[in-house]
Design an enzyme around this catalytic site. Structure first.
Site, mmCIF file in Angstrom:
data_model
loop_
_atom_site.group_PDB
_atom_site.id
_atom_site.type_symbol
_atom_site.label_atom_id
_atom_site.label_comp_id
_atom_site.label_asym_id
_atom_site.label_seq_id
_atom_site.Cartn_x
_atom_site.Cartn_y
_atom_site.Cartn_z
ATOM 1 N N HIS A 290 0.832 -1.203 0.000
ATOM 2 C CA HIS A 290 0.000 0.000 0.000
ATOM 3 C C HIS A 290 0.868 1.255 0.000
ATOM 4 O O HIS A 290 0.626 2.202 -0.767
ATOM 5 C CB HIS A 290 -0.924 0.007 1.218
ATOM 6 C CG HIS A 290 -2.199 -0.754 0.999
ATOM 7 N ND1 HIS A 290 -2.233 -1.980 0.394
ATOM 8 C CD2 HIS A 290 -3.488 -0.455 1.320
ATOM 9 C CE1 HIS A 290 -3.496 -2.407 0.338
ATOM 10 N NE2 HIS A 290 -4.274 -1.491 0.886
ATOM 11 N N HIS B 278 0.859 -2.369 9.178
ATOM 12 C CA HIS B 278 2.281 -2.637 8.985
ATOM 13 C C HIS B 278 3.151 -2.069 10.109
ATOM 14 O O HIS B 278 2.743 -1.209 10.881
ATOM 15 C CB HIS B 278 2.758 -2.105 7.625
ATOM 16 C CG HIS B 278 2.290 -2.938 6.476
ATOM 17 N ND1 HIS B 278 2.908 -4.115 6.106
ATOM 18 C CD2 HIS B 278 1.245 -2.767 5.612
ATOM 19 C CE1 HIS B 278 2.274 -4.626 5.058
ATOM 20 N NE2 HIS B 278 1.263 -3.839 4.743
#
Length: 333
Positions: free
Chosen positions: A206, A295
């Site tokens: 992303h 993340h």
């Protein structure tokens, strides 16, 4: 005392109706800024990306709404039932219809900009072809990292190289057939059979996508914005003889063969820019949400590094390498 003569400003000949190229002094001083480095304005724009990741990461660390809820290292997100925000859900509408197909929106904004903006000249002009080459170069890197690279994409290959594999099958029979070592080489294939993709370093796809796509649009539209707002274009280039000069030298050469009306150029440079700015703004917001809810710090950093490395090769390296600049060109030149 002799009166110091005021240097001629670039553009004086163009605004008074003549089209003779201005005399541009070459900057050959050893102290001249390297063509490979960003201008002050470019450095400011580039700094937005690490600053956004830092801001989101700090928020995720300090905010009680994220710090005190469970986090899954396997999925790199909060479990849906504990998600602290709508944007912390992987199935939020912006993630599904915007980020997941982010390269479509990047392509749409880029296409409209180069098709509707008369700064690129008429038809299949040199400027438009070089812009297409830049787009294809960046698209190639996006495909290598996220889609296919002689097999699994590079993100998945790196995950396996750092010890990751597909494991923890939900179906006991499927798990038995798979054995201890995975036969699934991509995260998508692993999840499709009910497995968990874990154990390695997961470069944030992303972060990579959002930075790569939005920065591509930024670099392409920035020359148009600087002209429209009367800002100075401080880019430097290396000429064929090795001398360092202002980009205005090459820009003037290019304009002579495009048939662009410089007197009306500022009034047309905003065409196609609004959509690009809208796409970039939403990408920035989703980058902030990714930094806050998904993340680890290092996974986000490697996503940024992978995007920046290729962007430098497409938008900064040609400034100092005339042969490469002849193929990829430079935005606005």
């Amino acid at each position: 005392m002799a009166t110091r003569r005021k240097p001629q400003q670039y553009g004086d000949d163009l605004t008074n109706g003549t089209h003779s190229p201005p005399v541009m002094p070459l900057q050959t001083s050893p102290a001249a800024r390297s063509p490979f480095l960003p201008t002050r304005l470019e450095a400011l724009l580039i700094s937005i990306y690490p600053s956004t990741l830092l801001l989101g990461s700090i928020f995720s660390t300090l905010s009680s709404s994220t710090r005190n809820v469970p986090y899954s290292a396997t999925s790199q997100s909060h479990p849906p039932e504990f998600a602290p925000s709508y944007f912390a859900h992987k199935k939020n509408i912006f993630n599904i219809y915007f980020v997941k197909v982010g390269w479509f929106w990047t392509t749409l904004a880029f296409s409209i900009f180069i098709l509707l903006n008369p700064d690129f000249g008429r038809g299949l002009s040199r400027r438009r072809i070089q812009a297409l080459f830049r787009y294809l170069s960046v698209t190639f890197w996006w495909m290598c990292m996220t889609q296919w690279f002689f097999g699994a994409p590079l993100i998945d290959q790196y995950f396996r190289f750092t010890g990751g594999q597909c494991q923890l099958m939900r179906d006991p029979e499927a798990r038995k057939q798979m054995g201890d070592k995975t036969e699934y080489f991509t995260a998508a294939a692993c999840k499709a059979v009910g497995g968990s993709w874990k154990g390695g370093h997961d470069i944030s796809g992303h972060v990579f996508l959002l930075i790569l796509g939005s920065a591509l649009l930024w670099f392409e539209i920035l020359p148009a914005l600087t002209r429209a707002e009367g800002l100075r274009d401080g880019r430097k280039i290396t000429l064929d003889d090795g001398k360092i000069a202002s980009v205005a030298v090459e820009k003037q050469r290019g304009l002579s063969g495009l048939g662009v009306d410089m007197k009306n150029e500022d009034g047309t440079t905003r065409k196609g820019v609004k959509l690009a700015i809208g796409v970039m703004a939403l990408m920035w917001w989703m980058l902030l949400m990714t930094a806050a809810y998904f993340h680890t710090w290092f996974e986000k950093f490697t996503g940024l590094a992978m995007a920046f490395a290729w962007l430098w090769g497409v938008y900064f390296l040609p400034r100092g390498v005339p042969a490469l600049r002849a193929v990829l060109g430079m935005p606005g030149v």
